[in-house]
Design an enzyme around this catalytic site. Structure first.
Site, PDB file in Angstrom:
ATOM      1  N   SER A 182      -8.077   0.069   1.057  1.00  0.00           N
ATOM      2  CA  SER A 182      -8.711  -0.272   2.331  1.00  0.00           C
ATOM      3  C   SER A 182      -9.394   0.946   2.951  1.00  0.00           C
ATOM      4  O   SER A 182     -10.232   1.581   2.325  1.00  0.00           O
ATOM      5  CB  SER A 182      -7.684  -0.904   3.263  1.00  0.00           C
ATOM      6  OG  SER A 182      -8.296  -1.446   4.406  1.00  0.00           O
ATOM      7  N   HIS A 183      -9.019   1.292   4.172  1.00  0.00           N
ATOM      8  CA  HIS A 183      -9.656   2.393   4.904  1.00  0.00           C
ATOM      9  C   HIS A 183      -8.789   3.658   4.869  1.00  0.00           C
ATOM     10  O   HIS A 183      -9.067   4.609   5.598  1.00  0.00           O
ATOM     11  CB  HIS A 183      -9.892   1.989   6.362  1.00  0.00           C
ATOM     12  CG  HIS A 183      -8.644   1.594   7.068  1.00  0.00           C
ATOM     13  ND1 HIS A 183      -8.060   0.362   6.901  1.00  0.00           N
ATOM     14  CD2 HIS A 183      -7.845   2.277   7.929  1.00  0.00           C
ATOM     15  CE1 HIS A 183      -6.966   0.297   7.639  1.00  0.00           C
ATOM     16  NE2 HIS A 183      -6.808   1.444   8.271  1.00  0.00           N
ATOM     17  N   ASP A 192     -13.228  -0.884   1.748  1.00  0.00           N
ATOM     18  CA  ASP A 192     -13.271  -2.088   0.921  1.00  0.00           C
ATOM     19  C   ASP A 192     -14.143  -3.189   1.530  1.00  0.00           C
ATOM     20  O   ASP A 192     -14.108  -4.329   1.076  1.00  0.00           O
ATOM     21  CB  ASP A 192     -11.869  -2.610   0.626  1.00  0.00           C
ATOM     22  CG  ASP A 192     -11.164  -3.187   1.844  1.00  0.00           C
ATOM     23  OD1 ASP A 192     -11.359  -2.653   2.948  1.00  0.00           O
ATOM     24  OD2 ASP A 192     -10.411  -4.161   1.692  1.00  0.00           O
ATOM     25  N   ASP A 238     -16.031  -0.160   5.990  1.00  0.00           N
ATOM     26  CA  ASP A 238     -14.882   0.638   5.579  1.00  0.00           C
ATOM     27  C   ASP A 238     -14.786   0.678   4.058  1.00  0.00           C
ATOM     28  O   ASP A 238     -15.669   0.198   3.349  1.00  0.00           O
ATOM     29  CB  ASP A 238     -13.599   0.125   6.234  1.00  0.00           C
ATOM     30  CG  ASP A 238     -13.096  -1.170   5.638  1.00  0.00           C
ATOM     31  OD1 ASP A 238     -13.909  -1.923   5.057  1.00  0.00           O
ATOM     32  OD2 ASP A 238     -11.888  -1.453   5.749  1.00  0.00           O
ATOM     33  N   ASP A 269     -14.324  -4.855   4.464  1.00  0.00           N
ATOM     34  CA  ASP A 269     -13.921  -5.969   5.329  1.00  0.00           C
ATOM     35  C   ASP A 269     -13.878  -5.594   6.808  1.00  0.00           C
ATOM     36  O   ASP A 269     -13.561  -6.420   7.658  1.00  0.00           O
ATOM     37  CB  ASP A 269     -12.587  -6.582   4.886  1.00  0.00           C
ATOM     38  CG  ASP A 269     -11.418  -5.605   4.877  1.00  0.00           C
ATOM     39  OD1 ASP A 269     -11.572  -4.476   5.405  1.00  0.00           O
ATOM     40  OD2 ASP A 269     -10.346  -5.967   4.361  1.00  0.00           O
ATOM     41  N   ARG A 270     -14.224  -4.339   7.154  1.00  0.00           N
ATOM     42  CA  ARG A 270     -14.363  -3.918   8.547  1.00  0.00           C
ATOM     43  C   ARG A 270     -15.798  -3.454   8.773  1.00  0.00           C
ATOM     44  O   ARG A 270     -16.354  -2.726   7.949  1.00  0.00           O
ATOM     45  CB  ARG A 270     -13.450  -2.738   8.881  1.00  0.00           C
ATOM     46  CG  ARG A 270     -11.974  -3.026   8.881  1.00  0.00           C
ATOM     47  CD  ARG A 270     -11.259  -1.785   9.365  1.00  0.00           C
ATOM     48  NE  ARG A 270      -9.816  -1.931   9.358  1.00  0.00           N
ATOM     49  CZ  ARG A 270      -9.005  -1.165  10.082  1.00  0.00           C
ATOM     50  NH1 ARG A 270      -9.495  -0.217  10.862  1.00  0.00           N
ATOM     51  NH2 ARG A 270      -7.711  -1.344  10.044  1.00  0.00           N
ATOM     52  N   LYS A 313      -4.240  -6.388  -1.721  1.00  0.00           N
ATOM     53  CA  LYS A 313      -4.345  -7.484  -0.759  1.00  0.00           C
ATOM     54  C   LYS A 313      -4.334  -8.787  -1.543  1.00  0.00           C
ATOM     55  O   LYS A 313      -4.950  -8.875  -2.612  1.00  0.00           O
ATOM     56  CB  LYS A 313      -5.626  -7.362   0.073  1.00  0.00           C
ATOM     57  CG  LYS A 313      -5.660  -6.131   0.969  1.00  0.00           C
ATOM     58  CD  LYS A 313      -6.961  -6.054   1.757  1.00  0.00           C
ATOM     59  CE  LYS A 313      -6.963  -4.844   2.676  1.00  0.00           C
ATOM     60  NZ  LYS A 313      -8.248  -4.733   3.448  1.00  0.00           N
ATOM     61  N   HIS A 337     -12.385  -6.547  11.958  1.00  0.00           N
ATOM     62  CA  HIS A 337     -12.362  -7.618  10.968  1.00  0.00           C
ATOM     63  C   HIS A 337     -12.977  -8.836  11.654  1.00  0.00           C
ATOM     64  O   HIS A 337     -12.526  -9.235  12.731  1.00  0.00           O
ATOM     65  CB  HIS A 337     -10.931  -7.959  10.555  1.00  0.00           C
ATOM     66  CG  HIS A 337     -10.239  -6.907   9.754  1.00  0.00           C
ATOM     67  ND1 HIS A 337     -10.286  -6.861   8.383  1.00  0.00           N
ATOM     68  CD2 HIS A 337      -9.461  -5.853  10.132  1.00  0.00           C
ATOM     69  CE1 HIS A 337      -9.576  -5.837   7.945  1.00  0.00           C
ATOM     70  NE2 HIS A 337      -9.075  -5.210   8.991  1.00  0.00           N
ATOM     71  N   ARG A 340       0.836  -1.192   0.000  1.00  0.00           N
ATOM     72  CA  ARG A 340       0.000   0.000   0.000  1.00  0.00           C
ATOM     73  C   ARG A 340       0.870   1.240   0.000  1.00  0.00           C
ATOM     74  O   ARG A 340       1.866   1.305   0.711  1.00  0.00           O
ATOM     75  CB  ARG A 340      -0.908   0.013   1.223  1.00  0.00           C
ATOM     76  CG  ARG A 340      -2.186   0.825   1.039  1.00  0.00           C
ATOM     77  CD  ARG A 340      -3.055   0.800   2.293  1.00  0.00           C
ATOM     78  NE  ARG A 340      -3.305  -0.548   2.779  1.00  0.00           N
ATOM     79  CZ  ARG A 340      -3.935  -0.791   3.923  1.00  0.00           C
ATOM     80  NH1 ARG A 340      -4.350   0.206   4.673  1.00  0.00           N
ATOM     81  NH2 ARG A 340      -4.139  -2.037   4.315  1.00  0.00           N
TER      82      ARG A 340
END
Length: 461
Positions: free
Chosen positions: A106-107, A242, A240, A244-245, A116, A327, A18
């Site tokens: 992501s976030h 993407d 979030d 996943d949270r 990822k 997660h 990232r």
């Protein structure tokens, strides 16, 4: 002859790759990452990979670049398009591919992006990522002529989410995808759920114009709280960038943190599987250990980081795991990866089938006083050494228990404190908890004393 690309070491993180677009990562780096990942996949006997991307403005071009690199390595690429990271992971299961590669920041803020990865059923992280960087630096690629297949999995993914939903109550739910990649999935899902649903920030917009896409920060939940209040909702759910949270608030606009969400989700799992191991990361409240034990389960604290949790879940055969960063990993009835929308479906099923509201359940949980997670600067070359020094000093004491699986967590009659080194930044991370304010003050002072002994000025707790 291919000119070697040297990736900036700062983008080779513990759990993913990232960086900042135009500063240390771009299309050339993604193309090289695709070639290197495809080469490594072929070395390990794989030949196919799913590629997806999130809603960031830079993601389509970066997805095209990484796909080009994969094809140059002779890999068959299934392109599943825009969606949340869990949809990409689902696609690997659904299509039976050997790997998954998700283009996502992501976030992080809008100018970030990254990748990822999973390979041959395992999380691809840590040494794998460092080896990938080394392969790129020496242009150690396998050449080939791969293939591109456009694969539509959106409808199948929503069907799979609905498969584990049960109940028919008229709950009222507010949803906030935060303009992230889960927006279209949430819209399709709620059209099939009973009850009344309010969606805010559902349009996918990589600029994140309404708030930062991280629901684990309470400041980012103010719009969701307002929606719950305005519409009289039973609960609010957020995701979030993407997907996943998960973020959760009850009908009284109170936040439920990752360990609280986990113990609620564990109730029906442990009713079906008495004695099963439930995993949470080392930052979890004592609530986690007490409640999982009370429910007849075996609580296990493990290393922080979604890749570490996925790996431990697979190793132990545990049905469920989670992190304070929200997660949530369901192996019970699902695939074992972190899927926030699936976790939302399981939570809604619990509320549909039970008699208690989410606020009632939250009220029934034991109460502790604790600090938030406190991050403070520490030189990269010192951060792990400080942890080792403190561990060594504490080994000679008594009256407390030490867990050193990730940093040092010291449990005492008063409560506990944790100090760990970040895997991705030059910072130390601290947290303290007790049953009351007096005990919390003692925990803070004990930790502060250890930091001073190692020459570090303690943070303001």
């Amino acid at each position: 002859m291919t000119l070697a690309i040297q990736l900036s070491p700062t983008i080779l993180r513990e759990y993913d790759i990232r960086g900042t677009i135009g500063e240390n990562i771009g299309e050339a780096e993604f193309r090289a990452i695709g070639r290197a990942f495809g080469s490594q996949l072929r070395v390990e006997g794989g030949e196919s990979v799913v590629v997806g991307y999130d809603g960031r403005l830079s993601s389509p071009a970066l997805e095209a670049a990484v796909t080009e690199g994969l094809v140059q390595a002779g890999v068959r690429v299934f392109r599943v398009g825009r969606g949340p990271s869990p949809m990409c992971y689902f696609a690997a299961e659904y299509l039976g591919t050997d790997a998954a590669l998700m283009v996502t920041g992501s976030h992080n803020p809008p100018d970030y992006n990254g990748i990822k990865m999973t390979m041959l059923g395992r999380a691809f992280y840590g040494p794998d990522i460092q080896a990938l960087g080394a392969r790129i630096s020496t242009s150690d690629y396998i050449e080939g002529n791969g293939e591109i297949v456009d694969a539509q999995v959106f409808d199948a993914y929503v069907d799979r989410l609905m498969q584990d939903f049960s109940g028919d109550k008229d709950l009222s739910v507010a949803w906030d995808p935060g303009n992230g990649a889960a927006g279209e999935v949430v819209t399709a899902l709620v059209a099939r759920l009973p009850g009344r649903h309010v969606i805010i920030n559902g349009d996918i917009d990589g600029r994140f114009p309404n708030h930062h896409p991280d629901p684990t920060e309470e400041a980012n939940l103010y719009q969701l709280k307002a929606a719950v209040a305005e519409h009289g909702c039973d609960l609010g759910l957020a995701f979030d960038g993407d997907g996943d949270r998960i973020g959760v608030i009850d009908g009284q606009e109170r936040v439920l943190w990752g360990d609280q969400i986990l113990v609620i989700l564990a109730r029906p799992v442990l009713a079906e599987m008495p004695g099963a191991t439930i995993i949470c990361d080392i930052k979890a409240s004592q609530l986690f250990q007490d409640e999982i034990t009370r429910l007849g389960g075996n609580p296990l604290l493990w290393m922080t980081g979604h890749s570490h949790l996925k790996t431990k879940l697979a190793e132990t055969g545990a049905p469920l795991a989670g992190e304070m960063s929200a997660h949530i990993f369901f192996k019970h009835g699902y695939y074992g990866y972190d899927d926030a929308v699936y976790a939302a479906v399981r939570l809604l099923s619990i509320l549909h089938e039970g008699t208690e509201s989410l606020a009632d359940i939250r009220n029934s949980l034991p109460a502790y006083v604790n600090t938030p997670e406190i991050r403070f600067d520490c030189a990269e070359e010192r951060k792990f050494g400080i942890i080792d020094e403190i561990k060594e000093r504490l080994r000679s004491g008594d009256g407390y228990t030490i867990n050193d699986i990730d940093g040092v967590r010291v449990e005492h009659d008063d409560g506990w404190w944790l100090l760990r080194a970040s895997n991705t930044q030059a910072v130390l991370v601290a947290r303290c908890e007790s049953k009351n304010e007096a005990g919390l003050a003692r925990m803070k002072e004990t930790l502060s004393a250890q930091l001073r002994e190692s020459g570090i000025q303690p943070p303001e707790f």
